[in-house]
Design an enzyme around this catalytic site. Structure first.
Site, PDB file in Angstrom:
ATOM      1  N   LYS A 160       0.886  -1.170   0.000  1.00  0.00           N
ATOM      2  CA  LYS A 160       0.000   0.000   0.000  1.00  0.00           C
ATOM      3  C   LYS A 160       0.922   1.217   0.000  1.00  0.00           C
ATOM      4  CE  LYS A 160      -4.201   1.599   2.296  1.00  0.00           C
ATOM      5  NZ  LYS A 160      -5.015   1.740   1.092  1.00  0.00           N
TER       6      LYS A 160
HETATM    7  N1  PPE Z   1      -7.607  -1.700  -3.055  1.00  0.00           N
HETATM    8  C1  PPE Z   1      -7.035  -0.490  -2.945  1.00  0.00           C
HETATM    9  C2  PPE Z   1      -6.291   0.059  -4.098  1.00  0.00           C
HETATM   10  C3  PPE Z   1      -7.156   0.223  -1.753  1.00  0.00           C
HETATM   11  O1  PPE Z   1      -6.589   1.412  -1.641  1.00  0.00           O
HETATM   12  C4  PPE Z   1      -7.890  -0.323  -0.683  1.00  0.00           C
HETATM   13  C5  PPE Z   1      -8.048   0.436   0.598  1.00  0.00           C
HETATM   14  C6  PPE Z   1      -8.468  -1.602  -0.848  1.00  0.00           C
HETATM   15  C7  PPE Z   1      -8.292  -2.257  -2.042  1.00  0.00           C
HETATM   16  C8  PPE Z   1      -9.210  -2.297   0.262  1.00  0.00           C
HETATM   17  O2  PPE Z   1      -8.317  -2.681   1.281  1.00  0.00           O
HETATM   18  P1  PPE Z   1      -8.774  -2.811   2.795  1.00  0.00           P
HETATM   19  O3  PPE Z   1      -9.018  -1.443   3.301  1.00  0.00           O
HETATM   20  O4  PPE Z   1      -7.648  -3.505   3.463  1.00  0.00           O
HETATM   21  O5  PPE Z   1     -10.018  -3.624   2.780  1.00  0.00           O
HETATM   22  N2  PPE Z   1      -8.096   1.839   0.467  1.00  0.00           N
HETATM   23  C9  PPE Z   1      -7.884   2.686   1.615  1.00  0.00           C
HETATM   24  C10 PPE Z   1      -7.624   4.129   1.219  1.00  0.00           C
HETATM   25  C11 PPE Z   1      -8.764   4.884   0.645  1.00  0.00           C
HETATM   26  C12 PPE Z   1      -8.447   6.368   0.455  1.00  0.00           C
HETATM   27  O6  PPE Z   1      -9.142   6.991  -0.341  1.00  0.00           O
HETATM   28  O7  PPE Z   1      -7.544   6.903   1.098  1.00  0.00           O
HETATM   29  C13 PPE Z   1      -8.991   2.535   2.641  1.00  0.00           C
HETATM   30  O8  PPE Z   1     -10.048   2.003   2.341  1.00  0.00           O
HETATM   31  O9  PPE Z   1      -8.768   2.942   3.768  1.00  0.00           O
END
Ligand code: PPE
Length: 304
Positions: A158
């Site tokens: 991330k």
């Molecule tokens: N894909 C991406 C690209 C992504 O950034 C997130 C989280 C996910 C999948 C889902 O991952 P999880 O949160 O572990 O279920 N995105 C984070 C950032 C969003 C933002 O705009 O800043 C979040 O959901 O916190």
């Protein structure tokens, strides 16, 4: 505007919100080599709990490992600093953003001596795609931008820089009047949203994309566990945008987005154009889990 809280944890100390600053020549600000997390804390019966905190801390360290950034704190220290950040800010429900970045020092693409710094902020952040989106579903556009190829920016990390791709896609979707984007991978298969993983339901079967070109979402994993417990079968397999068009249901999942139903993609109605029964069932069990309701998963909740 962000709803400011009172203190931010920075490099081991709590600073007043307005004093948690960096120099303009901070390396990550220029080149995007940083890693972060997005975590939510929810009100539970008689207090607050951070949802799946250990998994988020582990992923932060994994992201740093991929990017060869040495976090100058232990896993447990970061875990506790996050809990403490929620506590000192007296927040019942909030979004938590730990950020690991390369600080001020030398400039250039391969700095070795610059400090690796850590900041942890928390603030109240409501629904990601709107209250109405959560209830009625959102309209999504398949992006003209391709999700970063697996050998371009490391999708399991991330990483700050990876979000340029996400921002291009999201901005394009908004400019075209949609609520959110959906990216295809470099081979043309469905990948993920700018900040969400995706699930579809077709003929009673639930599918989600394999981990190949996506962030290994913690919500995605939680949904797979909850679905299985409800007797629903989930398979991880590739699917195409046209399979998405003829899905009975589709929904985005993520920490920020929670469980957001998708009611339309590229001008095509999904199912009946409203959240389907499986989406609603999963949304309910997810919200129950984060709030510690029902039998739940107490092991997913780190009490503040
Ligand atoms: N894909 C991406 C690209 C992504 O950034 C997130 C989280 C996910 C999948 C889902 O991952 P999880 O949160 O572990 O279920 N995105 C984070 C950032 C969003 C933002 O705009 O800043 C979040 O959901 O916190």
């Amino acid at each position: 505007m962000i709803q400011e809280a009172s203190k931010i944890w920075m490099d081991g100390n709590f600073l007043p919100w307005s004093e948690a600053n960096v120099h303009v020549l901070t390396n990550t600000l220029h080149y995007g080599m940083g890693v972060f997390e997005g975590i939510r804390c929810y009100e539970i019966n008689g207090g607050s709990a951070v949802f799946r905190l250990q998994e988020h801390v582990d992923r932060l360290f994994a992201s740093a490992h991929i990017m060869q950034m040495e976090i100058p704190y232990g896993n447990r220290e970061i875990f506790e600093a996050i809990i403490e950040t929620v506590r000192v800010n007296q927040l019942k429900e909030c979004y938590i953003r730990p950020l690991v970045f390369v600080g001020y020092g030398d400039m250039g693409l391969c700095v070795r001596e610059n400090p690796v710094q850590v900041a942890i902020a928390a603030w109240p952040w409501g629904t990601y795609l709107g209250e109405e989106g959560l209830k009625k579903g959102i309209r999504v556009m398949v992006s003209s931008y391709t999700r970063t190829h697996v050998n371009t920016a490391m999708t399991k990390a991330k990483a700050c820089g990876s979000y340029i791709n996400s921002q291009l896609a999201k901005r394009e979707a908004i400019q075209h009047g949609y609520n959110e984007a959906l990216l295809l991978d470099a081979e043309g298969y469905v990948s993920e949203g700018p900040g969400e993983n995706i699930f579809i339901v077709r003929k009673g079967r639930i599918k989600t994309t394999p981990l190949t070109s996506i962030l290994e979402g913690i919500t995605r994993e939680s949904v797979m566990v909850l679905a299985k417990e409800a007797g629903l079968e989930v398979t991880e397999e590739r699917f195409t945008r046209d399979e998405l068009y003829i899905a009975d249901e589709a929904f985005f999942v993520g920490t920020a987005a929670e469980i957001t139903p998708i009611r339309e993609i590229d001008g095509r109605r999904i199912g009946e154009g409203k959240p389907g029964p499986i989406t609603q069932q999963i949304q309910k069990s997810y919200f129950d889990a984060v709030h510690g309701k029902g039998n739940g998963h107490p092991e997913w909740l780190a009490k503040v």
